[in-house]
Design a protein around this motif. Structure first.
Motif, mmCIF file in Angstrom:
data_model
loop_
_atom_site.group_PDB
_atom_site.id
_atom_site.type_symbol
_atom_site.label_atom_id
_atom_site.label_comp_id
_atom_site.label_asym_id
_atom_site.label_seq_id
_atom_site.Cartn_x
_atom_site.Cartn_y
_atom_site.Cartn_z
ATOM 1 N N THR A 155 2.176 -1.330 11.367
ATOM 2 C CA THR A 155 2.591 -2.366 10.427
ATOM 3 C C THR A 155 2.387 -1.955 8.974
ATOM 4 O O THR A 155 3.224 -2.227 8.125
ATOM 5 C CB THR A 155 1.842 -3.684 10.704
ATOM 6 O OG1 THR A 155 0.442 -3.378 10.806
ATOM 7 C CG2 THR A 155 2.307 -4.312 12.003
ATOM 8 N N SER A 156 1.274 -1.280 8.677
ATOM 9 C CA SER A 156 1.067 -0.901 7.279
ATOM 10 C C SER A 156 0.510 0.520 7.195
ATOM 11 O O SER A 156 -0.689 0.723 7.105
ATOM 12 C CB SER A 156 0.110 -1.881 6.596
ATOM 13 O OG SER A 156 -0.954 -2.186 7.471
ATOM 14 N N PRO A 157 1.412 1.511 7.227
ATOM 15 C CA PRO A 157 1.000 2.913 7.311
ATOM 16 C C PRO A 157 0.091 3.367 6.170
ATOM 17 O O PRO A 157 -0.704 4.276 6.348
ATOM 18 C CB PRO A 157 2.324 3.674 7.267
ATOM 19 C CG PRO A 157 3.369 2.697 7.639
ATOM 20 C CD PRO A 157 2.873 1.358 7.214
ATOM 21 N N TRP A 158 0.226 2.776 4.999
ATOM 22 C CA TRP A 158 -0.523 3.293 3.857
ATOM 23 C C TRP A 158 -1.818 2.555 3.551
ATOM 24 O O TRP A 158 -2.607 3.008 2.728
ATOM 25 C CB TRP A 158 0.349 3.318 2.594
ATOM 26 C CG TRP A 158 1.172 4.556 2.528
ATOM 27 C CD1 TRP A 158 2.512 4.657 2.743
ATOM 28 C CD2 TRP A 158 0.712 5.879 2.238
ATOM 29 N NE1 TRP A 158 2.916 5.953 2.608
ATOM 30 C CE2 TRP A 158 1.835 6.734 2.298
ATOM 31 C CE3 TRP A 158 -0.542 6.430 1.943
ATOM 32 C CZ2 TRP A 158 1.748 8.101 2.074
ATOM 33 C CZ3 TRP A 158 -0.632 7.801 1.706
ATOM 34 C CH2 TRP A 158 0.492 8.624 1.779
ATOM 35 N N ALA A 216 6.134 4.816 1.907
ATOM 36 C CA ALA A 216 5.928 5.141 0.494
ATOM 37 C C ALA A 216 7.190 4.810 -0.305
ATOM 38 O O ALA A 216 7.117 4.307 -1.425
ATOM 39 C CB ALA A 216 5.565 6.612 0.345
ATOM 40 N N LEU A 217 8.350 5.076 0.263
ATOM 41 C CA LEU A 217 9.609 4.745 -0.424
ATOM 42 C C LEU A 217 9.716 3.239 -0.636
ATOM 43 O O LEU A 217 10.146 2.771 -1.701
ATOM 44 C CB LEU A 217 10.804 5.258 0.380
ATOM 45 C CG LEU A 217 11.035 6.773 0.352
ATOM 46 C CD1 LEU A 217 12.165 7.166 1.277
ATOM 47 C CD2 LEU A 217 11.313 7.261 -1.054
ATOM 48 N N ASP A 218 9.305 2.484 0.378
ATOM 49 C CA ASP A 218 9.285 1.034 0.246
ATOM 50 C C ASP A 218 8.403 0.609 -0.918
ATOM 51 O O ASP A 218 8.775 -0.215 -1.736
ATOM 52 C CB ASP A 218 8.718 0.408 1.534
ATOM 53 C CG ASP A 218 9.820 -0.028 2.474
ATOM 54 O OD1 ASP A 218 10.961 -0.216 1.985
ATOM 55 O OD2 ASP A 218 9.553 -0.171 3.683
ATOM 56 N N GLY A 275 9.796 1.011 -4.335
ATOM 57 C CA GLY A 275 11.064 0.334 -4.558
ATOM 58 C C GLY A 275 12.290 1.181 -4.305
ATOM 59 O O GLY A 275 13.351 0.947 -4.857
ATOM 60 N N LEU A 276 12.148 2.208 -3.498
ATOM 61 C CA LEU A 276 13.301 3.056 -3.188
ATOM 62 C C LEU A 276 13.720 2.884 -1.725
ATOM 63 O O LEU A 276 14.104 3.836 -1.058
ATOM 64 C CB LEU A 276 12.962 4.526 -3.463
ATOM 65 C CG LEU A 276 12.784 4.915 -4.927
ATOM 66 C CD1 LEU A 276 12.189 6.304 -5.045
ATOM 67 C CD2 LEU A 276 14.109 4.848 -5.681
ATOM 68 N N SER A 277 13.647 1.691 -1.260
ATOM 69 C CA SER A 277 13.946 1.435 0.154
ATOM 70 C C SER A 277 15.323 1.941 0.556
ATOM 71 O O SER A 277 15.565 2.277 1.711
ATOM 72 C CB SER A 277 13.865 -0.065 0.443
ATOM 73 O OG SER A 277 12.609 -0.555 0.051
#
Lengths: 307, 311
Positions: free
Chosen positions: B77-80, A146-148, A151-153
């Motif tokens: 690879t894509s959790p969401w 979710a952070l990714d 844009g808060l990586s």
């Protein structure tokens, strides 16, 4: 009728009292006794060692770490949880204005919030802890993903693996799982405050914040106080044990960074074969619990409002 | 914490708006426009917080449900992202191969037995303590409710060895007895005050008609105490269903595991096998029944838990 009374009383008390004595009272009394012995739990032989275990506590670094974390739980968790819950409950019950021709009411959708906020409360703390263990997973967890996405990586971290963040990550889960309960509890208490108090305050020109601190909070004080004790006992007991034991790997997190008193009791008794020493840590936990309840009750009495 | 941070600013805008306007009870047009500019900060902030918390509660649960239908590769690879296809075999695998069915069965047995025992024994104690005057009444009352205030983990260490010596360790009936014992303090406390609040006349009439004390209890008092029994029953049911510490300490045999314990063990073992999707399916399986029951019996659950916790 008087004739059968005592037979009846004894008949009704005997079974529950026996169960309670064997499984609660007796082990509890025993544990205090064991704290003065060198019992390992593995063999039936032990001897009295006086205060040796208590002296050992003073130089046990992990004990001090556990105590420190438990105290942090005890002070911070109720503060954050109850503050958030008071805010939400106030909004839900009194926060709305100019609706349905009544002076005081909840915000739109308040019953929906009450239902949803309570969700975590019906789930087992073990399930909640497992769920967040995955969410915090650095590689595939939903939190870092979710952070990714937003844009808060840069904020990504190994939450539970990093000694700096592990304890906070665990505490956040406890807040997450308990706020809803207090929202509902405080809501129930708030609805019993007479509406005229609010109306009078409004006529005097009080805003929502003044209303909250001058009317709602003082009248809710008893509930807040018992809620504080309830939350404190969770923070010291089974709930904290489950969250830390399940979420952080190894013995209470990286470098004991998340260990708490109940977990340390468990590890000493059932991992290290130091049953007597474990009960000594348990006695320390008991002292903290009782001191906490006494402090809250004492502080509460001073600020209590009679009405 | 976040709430206090913004208080001073909001206080100012709110005070200005209410002082400047007329009757605060019936919003005037003037007030509406004032609120429109100045009260909005507080409103937006407060509503924002409410919505944010609702999202924070629901998202992890939805995420778990979503993940339980995905395959292992896309979990990593894509959790969401939502599942590309609905993998129902995750669920069947968790149910049969990962022993979820056995954990459910064990939990049902243990909770069923202990709930019946707790309610029966708890109401018997509470009735006697609430309605009969006898020497030692206060002593027993405080003995029972004293159990609410001390850390269970302290007693669990010797209890483990008591149970081990009596052959009760790792048995379902041993666990049932422990659940009952640790539920008695609160149950007794709650029901004692409940029985005290019931009118005495009905029970007296029954006794005069020749009913025994036992019969009066089962046929007159228990039915009258139904609302209290339901409240404390729900409280105990959820508490026992969700119990984790007691089984972790007292029930280490893999065959006897209850749901919470089984899931935690599963997380450890499935992690090695890499069956994450099966694990999520198990997790959701354990979550859904209580959530569904809560949504259906929402009022009773809330009343039971809140009345239960702080009476």
């Amino acid at each position: 009728m008087e004739h059968g009374k005592y037979r009846f009383i004894v008949g009704f008390l005997i079974v529950p009292l026996t169960i309670y004595a064997v499984f609660v009272i007796w082990p509890f009394a025993q544990s205090i006794y064991y704290s003065f012995t060198d019992w390992t739990g593995l063999s039936p032989d032990f001897k009295m060692v006086g205060f040796d275990n208590y002296i050992k506590l003073f130089s046990d670094e992990v004990f001090w770490k556990s105590l420190q974390h438990s105290l942090l739980f005890l002070l911070l968790l109720p503060l954050v949880t109850i503050s958030l819950a008071l805010f939400f409950a106030f909004m839900i019950n009194v926060g709305g204005r100019r609706r349905k021709n009544s002076a005081v009411s909840g915000v739109r959708g308040s019953s929906f919030y009450k239902i949803v906020y309570f969700f975590p409360q019906v789930l087992s703390i073990a399930i909640v802890a497992l769920l967040f263990r995955f969410a915090y997973n650095p590689r595939s967890g939903s939190l870092n993903a979710a952070l990714d996405a937003v844009g808060l990586s840069a904020l990504k971290t190994a939450w539970l693996g990093d000694p700096e963040t592990a304890l906070w990550a665990v505490m956040a889960v406890m807040v997450w799982s308990t706020v809803g309960f207090f929202v509902v509890l405080f809501s129930a208490a708030m609805t019993s405050i007479p509406r005229d108090y609010y109306e009078a305050a409004l006529l005097d020109g009080a805003d929502r914040i003044t209303t909250f601190f001058r009317i709602t909070l003082p009248l809710l004080w008893d509930t807040v106080q018992s809620g504080w004790i309830y939350m404190g006992i969770l923070a010291l007991g089974a709930e904290a044990f489950a969250v830390v034991q399940i979420m952080t790997t190894g013995p209470g997190g990286p470098a004991y960074s998340t260990t708490v008193l109940p977990l340390y009791v468990y590890l000493k008794a059932f991992r290290d074969g130091q049953a007597a020493y474990a009960t000594t840590i348990g006695v320390a936990l008991l002292v903290v619990t009782l001191a906490f309840a006494a402090v809250v009750l004492k502080l509460g009495r001073r600020e209590r409002l009679e009405y | 914490m976040k709430t206090t941070g913004t208080l001073p600013e909001d206080r100012e805008t709110e005070t200005v708006s209410t002082v400047l306007t007329g009757d605060p009870l019936r919003g005037t047009a003037d007030e509406e426009s004032k609120k429109g500019t100045e009260g909005r900060t507080l409103n937006v902030f407060s509503h924002g917080m409410l919505v944010l918390w609702a999202v924070m509660v629901v998202m992890p649960l939805l995420w778990a449900v979503m993940t339980s239908f995905k395959d292992d590769k896309s979990i990593f690879t894509s959790p969401w992202s939502p599942p590309s296809t609905l993998n129902f075999d995750n669920w069947s695998r968790a149910w049969s191969q990962a022993h979820m069915s056995e954990y459910f069965f064990n939990t049902l047995l243990v909770v069923g037995g202990s709930l019946i025992g707790t309610m029966l024994l708890g109401s018997m104690v509470a009735y006697v303590l609430a309605r009969f005057d006898f020497p030692g009444n206060r002593f027993f009352y405080f003995l029972f409710i004293g159990g609410m205030s001390f850390p269970i983990i302290l007693a669990l260490v010797p209890l483990f060895y008591v149970m081990s010596n009596t052959g009760l360790l790792n048995t379902r009936h041993g666990l049932i007895l422990a659940y009952i014992a640790y539920s008695l303090p609160f149950t007794t406390f709650f029901l004692t005050s409940f029985f005290r609040s019931l009118p005495t006349s009905v029970a007296e009439a029954a006794l005069i008609d020749g009913a025994s004390h036992t019969r009066t209890f089962f046929q007159v008092m228990l039915p009258m105490a139904k609302p209290g029994l339901i409240s404390v029953g729900i409280f105990n049911f959820l508490g026992q269903w969700n119990q984790y510490m007691l089984p972790t300490v007292l029930n280490t045999d893999p065959d006897q595991r209850v749901l919470t314990q089984g899931l935690v063990e599963l997380a450890a073992s499935q992690g090695y096998k890499g069956d994450w999707s099966g694990l999520f399916a198990g997790l959701v399986m354990a979550m859904l029944p209580v959530l569904a029951a809560y949504i259906i019996f929402q009022r009773q659950v809330v009343a039971g838990l809140t009345a239960g916790a702080l009476k």
